[in-house]
Scaffold this active site. Structure first.
Site, PDB file in Angstrom:
ATOM      1  N   GLU A 122      20.373 164.760 138.924  1.00 43.06           N
ATOM      2  CA  GLU A 122      21.314 165.376 137.998  1.00 43.06           C
ATOM      3  C   GLU A 122      22.391 166.130 138.777  1.00 43.06           C
ATOM      4  OE1 GLU A 122      21.050 165.442 134.458  1.00 43.06           O
ATOM      5  OE2 GLU A 122      19.505 163.913 134.718  1.00 43.06           O
ATOM      6  N   TYR A 237      28.510 163.361 143.941  1.00 41.14           N
ATOM      7  CA  TYR A 237      27.997 162.973 142.618  1.00 41.14           C
ATOM      8  C   TYR A 237      28.792 161.784 142.095  1.00 41.14           C
ATOM      9  CZ  TYR A 237      26.172 163.376 137.857  1.00 41.14           C
ATOM     10  OH  TYR A 237      25.560 163.122 136.655  1.00 41.14           O
TER      11      TYR A 237
END
Length: 345
Positions: A122, A237
């Protein structure tokens, strides 16, 4: 004439001896593409205990899973907590810790040499309170390139098959699939600015234009460009929005996320367009329109497919087995004194 070869062989043997005498039990080598590989001098199987399954979805671990599925030898992945005393590494997934559905077994005494691994794919905005884990974890598993075990959402492998034609049958200039729309997110702001200059076809729950998973890639394949906009901007990310939706869908990704350098480190050269490279969304829109109108220039963005193909990472068992391929090169006495500071960039 063979002196250089003999010299390197002698040096290799000396390094082997040092490793054995020092008790480290491994050799660390570097592959051609710069990634690290480990050659163990210890044949003892490694036991990886998963304390709880990510998102509550368990996968079968019958038999020698790592060998049968991924040809990784000497890797015993288990999910029975009764194996705690036998485990070399215990893995904890952050999502369940953050929601308090699971908790760390701090009441148990760790066996000597056992290491605890913090795992999360995440973005940091979804980690919850990580400060509480100061001086708890020895290792990290993340999409981050500087994690102890790096598990990206996707990666490149050498091309070994036929190459599909992805540059024809385009009917939409720009497409975007989005379900969770927050008007304050950076990607929402960029979308509104860009849509003032080019037509963007939007699919997903936000626009009440449901797109079944089975039709996702075929739909994107009809788009010249795909908005691979991450919902948050953090180091490294880069999710399936790039690897699956854009690359496998056959559209040129227009990316918004970490800096261009992070994309260049993992993506094929000349395969994406970064929002940050344009002074304004008007400039970006003009560039996209010109590129779509120039077949030769457009095709250049797919040249990489001659050499590379995309491999997605979706099975948690593969990620767990990967620990064993790095085990003998992992630091022995490392402790994350401030996990929050490390993860929140």
């Amino acid at each position: 004439l063979n002196y250089p070869h003999n010299h390197m062989t002698l040096l290799y043997l000396i390094v082997c001896a040092i490793c054995l005498l020092s008790g480290t039990g491994y050799l660390e080598t570097r592959t051609k593409n710069g990634t690290t590989g480990c050659a163990s001098t210890n044949n003892r199987p490694v036991t990886i205990l998963l304390w709880h399954w990510p998102f509550g979805k368990a996968y079968p671990l019958d038999g020698d899973v790592c060998w049968h599925l991924y040809k990784i030898p000497g890797c015993n992945v288990v999910d029975h907590r009764s194996e705690f005393l036998n485990a070399d590494i215990v893995v904890f997934h952050q999502k369940e810790l953050a929601s308090k559905k699971q908790k760390l077994p701090l009441n148990l005494t760790r066996p000597l040499g056992q290491r605890w691994l913090w795992m999360s794919l995440e973005s940091p905005q979804n980690h919850g309170n990580v400060r509480q884990f100061a001086n708890v974890f020895n290792l990290t598993m993340s999409y981050r390139r500087d994690a102890d075990i790096t598990v990206p959402y996707g990666e490149l492998q050498p091309q070994d098959g036929e190459i599909d034609d992805v540059v024809t049958n385009k009917t939409s200039l720009v497409c975007w699939v989005v379900s969770n729309f927050n008007r304050r997110h950076k990607r929402s702001v960029i979308y509104r600015q860009l849509s003032a200059f080019v037509k963007i076809t939007v699919y997903g729950r936000w626009k009440k234009a449901h797109l079944p998973a089975a039709k996702l890639l075929s739909t994107i394949s009809r788009c010249y460009f795909y908005l691979a906009f991450e919902n948050s901007v953090f180091k490294d990310y880069i999710t399936e929005k790039l690897w699956r939706n854009a690359y496998l869908g056959g559209a040129i990704p227009v990316v918004l996320g970490p800096p261009p350098e992070d994309y260049k480190a993992v993506a094929p050269p000349h395969s994406f367009i970064h929002v940050n490279d344009f002074a304004s969304m008007k400039d970006l829109g003009t560039y996209l329109q010109g590129l779509a109108a120039d077949a030769m220039r457009y095709k250049e963005f797919f040249r990489w497919r001659r050499e590379w193909k995309v491999k997605l990472s979706t099975d948690w068992r593969e990620r767990l087995c990967k620990i064993c391929t790095k085990y003998h090169c992992l630091p022995q006495r490392k402790v994350y004194t401030d996990l929050h500071a490390w993860s929140n960039v």
